[in-house]
Scaffold this motif. Structure first.
Motif, mmCIF file in Angstrom:
data_model
loop_
_atom_site.group_PDB
_atom_site.id
_atom_site.type_symbol
_atom_site.label_atom_id
_atom_site.label_comp_id
_atom_site.label_asym_id
_atom_site.label_seq_id
_atom_site.Cartn_x
_atom_site.Cartn_y
_atom_site.Cartn_z
ATOM 1 N N ASN B 2 0.821 -1.207 0.000
ATOM 2 C CA ASN B 2 0.000 0.000 0.000
ATOM 3 C C ASN B 2 0.853 1.253 0.000
ATOM 4 N N ARG B 3 1.922 1.173 0.815
ATOM 5 C CA ARG B 3 2.840 2.302 0.915
ATOM 6 C C ARG B 3 3.412 2.636 -0.439
ATOM 7 N N ALA B 6 0.870 4.169 -2.751
ATOM 8 C CA ALA B 6 0.632 5.564 -2.369
ATOM 9 C C ALA B 6 1.764 6.445 -2.871
ATOM 10 N N PHE B 7 2.972 5.919 -2.781
ATOM 11 C CA PHE B 7 4.139 6.689 -3.219
ATOM 12 C C PHE B 7 4.098 6.927 -4.724
ATOM 13 N N LYS B 10 1.522 9.487 -5.593
ATOM 14 C CA LYS B 10 2.027 10.829 -5.281
ATOM 15 C C LYS B 10 2.946 11.322 -6.408
ATOM 16 N N LYS B 13 1.048 12.443 -9.356
ATOM 17 C CA LYS B 13 0.415 13.746 -9.118
ATOM 18 C C LYS B 13 1.424 14.874 -9.312
ATOM 19 N N LEU B 211 9.163 3.902 5.190
ATOM 20 C CA LEU B 211 9.469 3.550 3.794
ATOM 21 C C LEU B 211 10.915 3.075 3.685
#
Lengths: 309, 368
Positions: B2-3, B6-7, B10, B13, B211
């Protein structure tokens, strides 16, 4: 005891940034580091947050060594660096979500922790972090540091450059967190914030000058402090420095704060000494020292500034 | 996991919100292709030349017509006087002058030889060389056909340019541009994006988080890998549809090679970012350390065989050299894995080496 720090030293290319610093932090306390810029606060915090390796000494956080068990330490601390360190091209909500996921949790799960802080910025949650005001940025950064329910919160000068009202609000939030049982280590250049801490360490040139409860620091210093005022304040300062009984003297606001080497100084002798030198409208009064007075006093004792002025 | 996701989200984005960068990333290669396609070209058509025919007899007139009929040359100024010549060259009115000597036809008939002088404007040596070659071959053909029809010349040179029969420069610069752009996006962008986290202080927070270094690195790599593959497809597409650059080899092999090179460039970018503390330093190292060698030492612009020995050895260490060689083989010659395995092996070795170094050098603290 959640933080135990022993004889930590660190130097950068010949400059001793932190010199043999030892202190303990009790669980659930707010521990404040006071000191001017360059006194080694940030370096010390980076060692505690495993970002730097100490040259000497050891530090344990909740029993984990900051060098050997750095991964475990990283899981239980929340760190807010001195400058704004979030993604300014992500919105408030996206920043929070990102850090929550990185720490293996969700915004929902720990909402109770950050609710008091988050409600203040929630109306702007779609706004990019780069477009927030200084105070709001600090609240967002604090929320991000808190999102994973850390045992220890390390805040490096969170109130620097923030207006007085936001500073007050920020401290109210910290007191609220303390009540939830989170230990906080905070550094600040503002002396007036010392009173809010349970323990205070005064730092200067990488060393801790004094470390205790704020009242204790003042009591231990034990100096009777006098406030002096006259027509020509600069001449007064120069003359006082020449006076043989003077221990320390430094400007404080519009007055001078003065301590004597004598236990029970002869104030009449001092007055006549100053009158001889032509000072008029002399006002002399005994006052209770604040933490700033103690700090100035200790700093002068450590390295006298007299010759420089 | 998940980490990690998410990274990566990001990173995407960051990438998409910085619309200027996206514009540059997609704009540069296309502009570059079109520029290279129309500016840097070794084909010559309608070059402006002068012909000074001092003889003006039957043979010389025929030769002049033959030259002009070839399509390579066109006469822009009539020249009657030797004194005009210098001025015309100076003004750039002509690029080549062909002088036929007096009594051209008579001499040829009587003595069996006559003189033709070719003067070229060598301030542009490539064009001058090509023009002079074209002229010589036309003159040679004229003599074998017109003057001695029965006689076969002792040596007849018959040139054929394999794999690029028409000597089209697109076949050279499209692969070169692919190497350049992939280097630019992969290495430059990755190194800048990691250096930015350091510069803005967010790296401090990422390091304090759970992380792992590998997750941070991979998170940085994935978005640029996707972007680079898209770019490679766009460039090959433009090359294929606009400049008719052939793709003779297998597509799977082609994309395998592209992916390999992209990964290698990404590893280089990460390596740069472990050294660079600010975005500017990262950009400078990438440009000087990667872009220039890609342009100059890979065989893209200058043939490796023509380089001084020292530079030839240096080019061995340049990943784009091997990539370009394999890419040209696959696209233009249509060869299979058996012919490019050595280049692929070298690139793979470099990839493993750079990845190991950069993971090892990636700092888990603010200083080593």
């Amino acid at each position: 005891m959640i933080v135990n720090c022993q004889n930590i030293s660190k130097s950068y290319g010949g400059i001793q940034a932190v010199e043999s610093v030892s202190f303990d932090v009790e669980e659930g306390n707010i521990f404040g580091f006071l000191g001017p810029d360059g006194s080694g606060k940030t370096t010390l915090f980076r060692i505690l947050t495993t970002l730097l390796l100490p040259d000497n000494g050891s530090a344990r956080i909740d029993g984990f060594d900051v060098v050997k068990d750095f991964r475990k330490v990283r899981n239980i601390i929340g760190y807010m660096p001195g400058r704004f360190s979030l993604y300014s091209d992500l919105s408030i909500e996206e920043n929070l979500d990102f850090f929550a996921t990185v720490f293996g949790t969700t915004l929902k799960e720990n909402y109770h922790l950050i609710r008091d802080i988050y409600v203040q910025i929630e109306p702007f949650k779609k706004r990019l972090a780069g477009r927030l005001s200084g105070g709001m940025k600090q609240k967002l950064a604090l929320s991000c540091a808190l999102i994973h329910q850390p045992k220890l919160l390390v805040l490096d000068e969170p109130t620097t450059g923030v207006d007085a009202v936001s500073r007050k609000e920020f401290w109210d939030l910290l007191i609220g967190l303390k009540e939830k049982g989170i230990t906080i280590i905070i550094s600040t250049p503002y002396m007036d914030e010392a009173g809010m801490c349970d323990q205070v360490a005064l730092m200067q040139k990488g060393k801790i000058l004094s470390c205790d409860k704020p009242d204790e620091i003042i009591r231990k210093d034990g100096q009777q402090l006098y406030s002096l005022k006259a027509e020509n304040i600069y001449q007064l300062l120069k003359d006082l420095r020449k006076y043989p009984e003077t221990d320390t003297v430094f400007p404080f606001g519009q007055d001078l704060h003065y301590t004597s080497k004598e236990k029970d100084p002869d104030l009449e002798k001092l007055k006549s000494y100053l009158k001889e030198r032509g000072h008029e409208k002399l006002v002399l009064a005994a006052i209770t020292p604040g933490i700033e007075d103690v700090f100035m006093h200790l700093m002068e004792k450590e390295n006298p500034l007299n010759e420089k002025l | 996991m998940n980490r990690f996701i998410a990274f990566v989200r990001k990173e995407f984005k960051h990438l998409l919100r910085d619309y200027r960068t996206v514009l540059i990333i997609f704009g540069i290669p296309i502009a570059q292709l079109l520029l290279f396609g129309h500016v840097i070209t070794t084909e010559i058509k309608d070059a402006e030349v002068g012909i000074l025919d001092l003889s003006r007899d039957e043979v010389s007139t025929k030769l002049t017509q033959k030259l002009l009929g070839s399509g390579y040359f066109k006469v822009s100024e009539d020249i009657h006087n030797v004194n005009q010549i210098e001025n015309l060259f100076r003004k750039g009115k002509i690029r080549e002058l062909i002088v036929l000597e007096e009594n051209f036809g008579n001499k040829l008939r009587r003595e069996g030889k006559a003189q033709i002088q070719i003067i070229t404007d060598a301030s542009d040596p490539n064009t001058a060389g090509i023009l002079s070659n074209y002229t010589q071959s036309i003159v040679a053909r004229f003599f074998s056909e017109e003057m001695a029809p029965g006689l076969k010349p002792l040596i007849q040179v018959d040139q054929r340019m394999f794999y690029n029969e028409e000597l089209r420069s697109a076949n050279m610069f499209v692969p070169g541009t692919i190497a350049l752009i992939l280097m630019l996006i992969s290495a430059l962008m990755t190194s800048i994006s990691i250096a930015r986290e350091k510069e803005l202080g967010t790296m401090e927070i990422l390091l304090v988080s759970p992380l792992r270094p590998l997750q941070i690195i991979m998170g940085k790599v994935v978005p640029y890998l996707v972007l680079s593959v898209i770019m490679a497809v766009v460039i090959i597409g433009v090359g294929f549809f606009i400049f008719h650059v052939p793709i003779r080899g297998s597509l799977i092999l082609l994309f395998g090679l592209l992916t390999l090179f992209i990964l290698l460039a990404l590893a280089l970018g990460i390596l740069i970012s472990t050294v660079a503390k600010t975005q500017q330093v990262a950009m400078l190292i990438s440009l000087v350390g990667l872009m220039l060698p890609t342009m100059l030492l890979s065989g893209f612009i200058f043939p490796i065989e023509n380089m001084p020995k020292a530079l030839q050895y240096l080019s061995i260490a340049m990943p784009p050299r091997w990539f370009l060689a394999a890419l040209k083989d696959i696209m233009l010659k249509g060869v299979g894995l058996a012919y490019v395995w050595d280049e692929i092996l070298i690139l793979t070795g470099m990839l493993i080496g750079f990845t190991l170094i950069s993971v090892r050098k990636f700092q888990i603290r603010l200083e080593s």
